[in-house]
Design a protein around this motif. Structure first.
Motif, short mmCIF file in Angstrom:
data_model
loop_
_atom_site.label_atom_id
_atom_site.label_comp_id
_atom_site.label_asym_id
_atom_site.label_seq_id
_atom_site.Cartn_x
_atom_site.Cartn_y
_atom_site.Cartn_z
N ARG A 16 8.58 50.73 41.69
CA ARG A 16 8.46 49.90 42.24
C ARG A 16 7.00 49.04 41.86
O ARG A 16 5.64 48.57 41.89
N PRO A 17 6.02 50.19 43.37
CA PRO A 17 4.93 49.63 43.87
C PRO A 17 4.22 50.02 43.42
O PRO A 17 2.53 49.46 42.43
N ILE A 18 3.93 50.50 41.95
CA ILE A 18 2.83 51.18 41.01
C ILE A 18 3.79 49.53 39.97
O ILE A 18 1.73 49.25 39.46
N LEU A 19 4.33 49.47 39.86
CA LEU A 19 4.49 48.33 38.59
C LEU A 19 3.43 47.19 39.71
O LEU A 19 3.05 45.90 38.64
N LEU A 20 3.81 46.61 40.62
CA LEU A 20 2.68 45.99 41.45
C LEU A 20 1.08 45.94 41.29
O LEU A 20 0.62 44.88 41.00
N LEU A 21 0.97 46.88 41.60
CA LEU A 21 -0.27 48.08 41.62
C LEU A 21 -0.84 47.84 40.64
O LEU A 21 -2.01 46.50 39.65
N GLY A 78 -8.56 43.29 45.27
CA GLY A 78 -8.99 43.46 46.36
C GLY A 78 -8.26 44.19 47.27
O GLY A 78 -7.58 44.96 46.42
N PRO A 79 -7.89 43.78 48.72
CA PRO A 79 -7.34 44.73 49.85
C PRO A 79 -5.87 44.69 49.45
O PRO A 79 -5.63 45.55 50.90
N ARG A 80 -5.21 44.20 48.92
CA ARG A 80 -3.81 43.14 49.14
C ARG A 80 -2.82 43.95 48.85
O ARG A 80 -1.63 43.71 48.95
N ALA A 81 -3.17 44.46 47.29
CA ALA A 81 -2.56 45.27 46.57
C ALA A 81 -1.31 46.34 47.50
O ALA A 81 -0.39 46.72 47.51
N ALA A 82 -1.75 47.20 47.70
CA ALA A 82 -1.59 48.85 48.43
C ALA A 82 -0.89 48.09 49.06
O ALA A 82 0.63 48.57 49.43
N PRO A 83 -1.17 47.34 50.88
CA PRO A 83 -0.06 46.87 51.61
C PRO A 83 1.04 46.24 50.76
O PRO A 83 2.18 46.47 51.45
N LEU A 84 1.09 45.41 49.90
CA LEU A 84 2.05 44.32 49.82
C LEU A 84 2.69 45.28 48.54
O LEU A 84 4.15 45.33 48.70
N ALA A 85 2.43 46.72 48.14
CA ALA A 85 3.35 47.21 47.42
C ALA A 85 3.65 48.50 48.19
O ALA A 85 5.35 48.34 48.21
N VAL A 132 23.95 45.23 38.40
CA VAL A 132 22.39 45.63 37.61
C VAL A 132 21.26 45.55 38.06
O VAL A 132 20.20 45.38 38.79
N VAL A 133 21.54 43.57 37.60
CA VAL A 133 20.21 42.81 38.08
C VAL A 133 19.73 42.39 38.83
O VAL A 133 18.90 42.52 39.47
N ASN A 134 20.79 42.34 40.15
CA ASN A 134 20.51 41.73 41.26
C ASN A 134 20.32 43.63 42.01
O ASN A 134 19.84 43.11 42.72
N LYS A 135 21.34 44.23 41.80
CA LYS A 135 20.49 45.47 42.55
C LYS A 135 19.03 45.59 42.54
O LYS A 135 19.10 46.57 42.94
N THR A 136 19.18 46.15 41.13
CA THR A 136 17.66 46.97 40.42
C THR A 136 16.92 46.12 39.94
O THR A 136 15.85 46.29 40.09
N ALA A 137 16.67 45.05 39.14
CA ALA A 137 16.22 44.46 38.39
C ALA A 137 14.88 43.21 39.29
O ALA A 137 13.99 42.81 38.86
N VAL A 138 15.55 42.53 40.11
CA VAL A 138 15.50 41.29 40.86
C VAL A 138 13.78 42.08 41.24
O VAL A 138 13.68 41.69 42.11
N LEU A 139 14.38 43.46 41.71
CA LEU A 139 12.82 43.66 42.70
C LEU A 139 12.31 44.41 42.03
O LEU A 139 10.39 44.18 42.98
N ILE A 140 12.15 44.85 41.07
CA ILE A 140 11.34 45.23 39.85
C ILE A 140 10.48 44.09 38.98
O ILE A 140 8.91 44.02 39.30
#
Length: 174
Positions: free
Chosen positions: A32-37, A47-54, A151-159
Motif C-alpha cells: 500500500r505505501p509503495i502504491l501511494l509513492l 514533495g516531502p509529504r509522500a513518505a509520511p502519508l505512506a 474482499v472489497v471492504n477489507k482489502t481493496a478500499v485501503l489499496i
C-alpha cells in the motif's frame, strides 16, 4: 517510509513501540505505501509529504492485522508468533488502536481535508468489511455478493485510498 514509521510509533508507553516494531519488523511487502509513492510520482509529485502519508497507510494496515489476529485467534503472522500470542489480546487490540488513531493524527497534521476524507471513508468501509467477515465466519453458504463485499471492504478500499492519496498530494484532478 520505514524511517517515518519508526519515528511515529514512538511513545512513552514502552509496549507500544515494542509491539509495533515486532509486527512491522516481521516483514510485509509495504504494498500500500509503495502504491501511494508510485501514484504520487505518476502525478508528478516530488514533495516531502509522500513518505509520511505512506507510513500512515501502513500503520492502518498494521492495525487491522493486529485486530484480525485477535478476532481470528491466530497464533502466527508471517511465520512468527502473532502479537496476541506474545503479548495477549488486550495489548494487540490497544496497540492496533494506537496505530489507527496515530494515523489519523498524522493525516490531520498534514492538513489536507481531501486526504482526510479519502482515508476516513476507506477506514469506515474497512471496519464494515471486518464486521461482515465476523458475521459470516464459519458460514459455508456465504454467497458471492457477501464474499465480494468482504474482499472489497477489507482489502481493496485501503489499496484504493493509498492510490488516491498519492495523487491528491499533487492536487491532480479527479
Amino acid at each position: 517510509v520505514e524511517a517515518e514509521m519508526g519515528k511515529n510509533f514512538a511513545s512513552q508507553i514502552s509496549m507500544i513501540p515494542t509491539v509495533s516494531r515486532y509486527l512491522i519488523a516481521s516483514g510485509g511487502k509495504r504494498f500500500r505505501p509503495i502504491l501511494l509513492l508510485l501514484c504520487a510520482r505518476l502525478s508528478g509529485y516530488r514533495g516531502p509529504r509522500a513518505a509520511p502519508l505512506a507510513s500512515t497507510i501502513e500503520f492502518i494496515h498494521t492495525a487491522t492485522l493486529l485486530h484480525d489476529d485477535v478476532v481470528d485467534r491466530a497464533n502466527t503472522r508471517r511465520g512468527m508468533a502473532s502479537a496476541n500470542t506474545v503479548w495477549g489480546n488486550g495489548a494487540s487490540v490497544l496497540v492496533g488502536d494506537f496505530l489507527f488513531t496515530k494515523s489519523f493524527h498524522l493525516i490531520a497534521e498534514d492538513g489536507s481535508l481531501p486526504i482526510l476524507r479519502v482515508i476516513s471513508k476507506a477506514t469506515n468501509q474497512l471496519a464494515e468489511g471486518e464486521v461482515m467477515q465476523l458475521v459470516k465466519m464459519g458460514n459455508p453458504e456465504i454467497g458471492e455478493e457477501d464474499y465480494r463485499f468482504v474482499v472489497v471492504n477489507k482489502t481493496a478500499v485501503l489499496i484504493s485510498a493509498a492510490c488516491q492519496i498519492g495523487v491528491i498530494q499533487d492536487e491532480a484532478p479527479p
